[in-house]
Design an enzyme around this catalytic site. Structure first.
Site, PDB file in Angstrom:
ATOM      1  N   THR A  44      36.074  29.785  45.853  1.00  0.00           N
ATOM      2  CA  THR A  44      34.895  29.396  46.704  1.00  0.00           C
ATOM      3  C   THR A  44      33.830  29.026  46.157  1.00  0.00           C
ATOM      4  OG1 THR A  44      36.265  31.437  48.093  1.00  0.00           O
ATOM      5  CG2 THR A  44      33.991  30.578  48.917  1.00  0.00           C
ATOM      6  N   TYR A 132      44.171  36.735  38.437  1.00  0.00           N
ATOM      7  CA  TYR A 132      44.135  36.201  39.644  1.00  0.00           C
ATOM      8  C   TYR A 132      45.533  35.168  39.807  1.00  0.00           C
ATOM      9  CZ  TYR A 132      42.076  33.160  43.445  1.00  0.00           C
ATOM     10  OH  TYR A 132      41.660  32.316  44.754  1.00  0.00           O
ATOM     11  N   LYS A 161      43.826  40.233  41.217  1.00  0.00           N
ATOM     12  CA  LYS A 161      43.413  39.533  42.738  1.00  0.00           C
ATOM     13  C   LYS A 161      44.876  38.900  43.233  1.00  0.00           C
ATOM     14  CE  LYS A 161      40.925  36.226  45.397  1.00  0.00           C
ATOM     15  NZ  LYS A 161      40.046  35.128  45.432  1.00  0.00           N
TER      16      LYS A 161
END
Length: 293
Positions: A44, A132, A161
């Protein structure tokens, strides 16, 4: 330390460079609104289009601006093990609280290659590592067995994650590790379902614009108050969906700009501004929730 609502922070740009004051304002906004931790230089945060110098600067500025008032998780993963180690060592040196390590992308390592990649990083650093897993972007899925092996072998591998879109991964991972393992949702729409079966929170896109609400939902879920948490989840379901109407972070950065949270809607190519029709759909949902007029 990393339970609850963690924001996957957007990176503000201004005139082609990192907007330092804009970054400082965003960090203050999250401290004031109850966010539990901040990820910088993640997906992001447009990490693929940051220069190496900008990547380091972003981490160092975030650590300085936070001044230990909120944990900073630095996105320092790479598809080059050497580069990931170098950047992770830098984050550790400047005082980041943890590192987010994406599964190597594009070069599609085997499960053993993934293990050896993270093993090398874990052995060369002491900072807590949150792995992740996002196969839709990386092209490879780190299996629960591979994560469990890393989690068992290296004390600084503290969690994952999980962004596979598969709620069952939470139960699979817990069954191979323990109930205390840190599993964070990588998808706002699945945060509550994942927390219901043992995840500890979310690394959230929506948190950029509704931090109080995401924080409250996670707090309620961690307290086992799922009926109350469900009300928040259902209330913002349409927002969770519209924020992915185009590739993340295009919609969330547009929303933040429309809300006045950032001064400039600068995206770096190949990311490009939203289509007019999709922007109108985004505005409609933002208006519904009284986030813009």
């Amino acid at each position: 330390m990393f339970y609850g609502s963690v924001v996957a922070l957007i990176t503000p740009f201004k005139d082609g460079t990192l907007d330092r004051q804009g970054l400082k304002r965003l960090i203050e906004f999250h401290i004031e609104n109850g966010t539990d931790a901040i990820v910088v230089a993640g997906t992001t945060g447009e990490s693929p289009t940051l220069t190496y110098e900008e990547h380091e600067l972003l981490i160092e500025l975030a650590v300085g601006y936070s001044n230990k008032r909120i944990p900073i998780i630095a996105g320092t993963g790479a598809n080059s093990t050497h580069e990931a180690i170098t950047l992770t060592k830098f984050a550790e040196k400047v005082g980041a609280d943890a590192s987010l390590q994406v599964v190597p992308y594009y070069n599609k390592p085997t499960q053993e290659g993934i293990y050896q990649h993270f093993k090398a990083i874990a052995e060369e650093t002491n900072i807590p590592l949150i792995l992740y897993n996002i196969p839709s972007r990386t092209g490879v899925d780190m299996l629960p067995e591979t994560f469990a092996r890393l989690y068992g072998d290296f004390p600084n591998v503290i969690g994952i994650k999980e962004a596979t879109g598969n709620v069952a991964r939470v139960s699979e991972t817990i069954s191979l590790t323990n109930e205390d393992v840190l599993i964070l949702s990588g998808d706002d729409a699945l945060t509550l379902p994942m927390m219901a079966v043992g995840a500890k929170g979310v690394i959230s896109v929506a948190n950029n614009i509704i931090p109080k609400e995401i924080s409250q939902m996670c707090k309620l879920a961690l307290e086992g108050k799922f009926e109350e948490a469900k009300k928040i989840h259902n209330q913002y379901w349409d927002l969770f969906k519209v924020l992915f109407i185009e590739t993340n972070p295009i919609p969330i950065k547009t929303a933040a700009y429309l809300m006045g949270l950032i001064e400039s809607l600068e995206l770096r190519l190949p990311l490009y501004t939203m289509s007019k029709s999709n922007e109108e759909k985004l505005k409609e949902v933002l208006r519904k929730h009284s986030l813009i007029k």
